[in-house]
Write a protein that holds these residues in place. Structure first.
Motif, PDB file in Angstrom:
ATOM      1  N   PHE A 100       0.832  -1.201   0.000  1.00  0.00           N
ATOM      2  CA  PHE A 100       0.000   0.000   0.000  1.00  0.00           C
ATOM      3  C   PHE A 100       0.871   1.257   0.000  1.00  0.00           C
ATOM      4  O   PHE A 100       0.657   2.177  -0.794  1.00  0.00           O
ATOM      5  CB  PHE A 100      -0.914  -0.026   1.223  1.00  0.00           C
ATOM      6  CG  PHE A 100      -1.868   1.134   1.320  1.00  0.00           C
ATOM      7  CD1 PHE A 100      -3.090   1.092   0.677  1.00  0.00           C
ATOM      8  CD2 PHE A 100      -1.545   2.256   2.065  1.00  0.00           C
ATOM      9  CE1 PHE A 100      -3.982   2.160   0.772  1.00  0.00           C
ATOM     10  CE2 PHE A 100      -2.416   3.319   2.160  1.00  0.00           C
ATOM     11  CZ  PHE A 100      -3.644   3.278   1.514  1.00  0.00           C
ATOM     12  N   THR A 101       1.859   1.289   0.875  1.00  0.00           N
ATOM     13  CA  THR A 101       2.755   2.440   0.964  1.00  0.00           C
ATOM     14  C   THR A 101       3.506   2.639  -0.345  1.00  0.00           C
ATOM     15  O   THR A 101       3.679   3.774  -0.800  1.00  0.00           O
ATOM     16  CB  THR A 101       3.737   2.269   2.143  1.00  0.00           C
ATOM     17  OG1 THR A 101       2.986   2.101   3.349  1.00  0.00           O
ATOM     18  CG2 THR A 101       4.655   3.470   2.288  1.00  0.00           C
ATOM     19  N   GLY A 102       3.939   1.556  -0.975  1.00  0.00           N
ATOM     20  CA  GLY A 102       4.636   1.654  -2.258  1.00  0.00           C
ATOM     21  C   GLY A 102       3.762   2.245  -3.343  1.00  0.00           C
ATOM     22  O   GLY A 102       4.230   3.040  -4.174  1.00  0.00           O
ATOM     23  N   GLU A 121      -8.899  -1.129  -6.799  1.00  0.00           N
ATOM     24  CA  GLU A 121      -9.798  -1.933  -5.953  1.00  0.00           C
ATOM     25  C   GLU A 121      -9.058  -2.459  -4.732  1.00  0.00           C
ATOM     26  O   GLU A 121      -9.598  -2.453  -3.620  1.00  0.00           O
ATOM     27  CB  GLU A 121     -10.383  -3.093  -6.762  1.00  0.00           C
ATOM     28  CG  GLU A 121     -11.400  -2.668  -7.789  1.00  0.00           C
ATOM     29  CD  GLU A 121     -11.842  -3.789  -8.721  1.00  0.00           C
ATOM     30  OE1 GLU A 121     -12.951  -3.673  -9.275  1.00  0.00           O
ATOM     31  OE2 GLU A 121     -11.086  -4.771  -8.913  1.00  0.00           O
ATOM     32  N   GLN A 122      -7.819  -2.903  -4.916  1.00  0.00           N
ATOM     33  CA  GLN A 122      -7.026  -3.418  -3.800  1.00  0.00           C
ATOM     34  C   GLN A 122      -6.658  -2.300  -2.821  1.00  0.00           C
ATOM     35  O   GLN A 122      -6.694  -2.498  -1.611  1.00  0.00           O
ATOM     36  CB  GLN A 122      -5.759  -4.117  -4.315  1.00  0.00           C
ATOM     37  CG  GLN A 122      -4.955  -4.810  -3.249  1.00  0.00           C
ATOM     38  CD  GLN A 122      -5.684  -5.987  -2.619  1.00  0.00           C
ATOM     39  OE1 GLN A 122      -6.564  -6.586  -3.216  1.00  0.00           O
ATOM     40  NE2 GLN A 122      -5.332  -6.304  -1.400  1.00  0.00           N
ATOM     41  N   ALA A 150      -7.205   0.000   2.429  1.00  0.00           N
ATOM     42  CA  ALA A 150      -7.357   1.225   3.213  1.00  0.00           C
ATOM     43  C   ALA A 150      -8.547   1.110   4.162  1.00  0.00           C
ATOM     44  O   ALA A 150      -8.504   1.629   5.274  1.00  0.00           O
ATOM     45  CB  ALA A 150      -7.532   2.427   2.293  1.00  0.00           C
ATOM     46  N   GLY A 151      -9.596   0.458   3.719  1.00  0.00           N
ATOM     47  CA  GLY A 151     -10.788   0.344   4.556  1.00  0.00           C
ATOM     48  C   GLY A 151     -11.522   1.664   4.704  1.00  0.00           C
ATOM     49  O   GLY A 151     -12.365   1.819   5.576  1.00  0.00           O
ATOM     50  N   ALA A 211      -4.853   8.601  10.070  1.00  0.00           N
ATOM     51  CA  ALA A 211      -4.507   7.241  10.493  1.00  0.00           C
ATOM     52  C   ALA A 211      -3.655   6.548   9.428  1.00  0.00           C
ATOM     53  O   ALA A 211      -2.650   5.895   9.752  1.00  0.00           O
ATOM     54  CB  ALA A 211      -5.777   6.438  10.778  1.00  0.00           C
ATOM     55  N   LEU A 212      -4.033   6.682   8.162  1.00  0.00           N
ATOM     56  CA  LEU A 212      -3.245   6.071   7.081  1.00  0.00           C
ATOM     57  C   LEU A 212      -1.859   6.696   6.992  1.00  0.00           C
ATOM     58  O   LEU A 212      -0.855   5.986   6.837  1.00  0.00           O
ATOM     59  CB  LEU A 212      -3.970   6.213   5.737  1.00  0.00           C
ATOM     60  CG  LEU A 212      -5.204   5.349   5.541  1.00  0.00           C
ATOM     61  CD1 LEU A 212      -5.923   5.739   4.253  1.00  0.00           C
ATOM     62  CD2 LEU A 212      -4.836   3.869   5.522  1.00  0.00           C
TER      63      LEU A 212
END
Length: 105
Positions: A9-11, A47-48, A53-54, A84-85
């Motif tokens: 996710f960070t990448g 989508e991922q 992330a929610g 938060a993210l």
């Protein structure tokens, strides 16, 4: 998110995303909101990102100027969710993006 998912996710955010203060909320009384956005032509990736992330929302498809393939976008512009993210990602961000995150946090 587990460690692998957080790294992935960070990448994606590091390579394809942007982080900024959304000032549009100031006009509507919601204040200035930290915002995280990713836009690309890979719908499955967006989508991922949305699932991991929610939070935030997926938008698209859009046809941009000169683009043959549709563009998909994920955007998180909820103050608490964005913070938060950013805090989760912060230890894994490179210098330039880390500085951006620090300003938003």
């Amino acid at each position: 998110m587990n460690d692998f998912e957080l790294g992935w996710f960070t990448g994606i955010i590091e390579g394809e995303g942007s982080m900024f203060l959304d000032t549009n909320g100031a006009r509507t009384g919601r204040g200035i909101i930290p915002c995280i956005v990713v836009a690309m032509t890979d719908k499955d990736t967006i989508e991922q990102v949305t699932a991991l992330a929610g939070c935030g929302k997926m938008y698209g498809p859009y046809l941009g100027k000169g683009h043959i393939r549709p563009i998909w976008r994920w955007r998180c512009r909820n103050h608490d969710d964005s913070l938060a993210l950013l805090q989760m990602m912060r230890p894994h961000l490179r210098v330039r993006r880390g500085q951006q995150a620090d300003k938003l946090i």
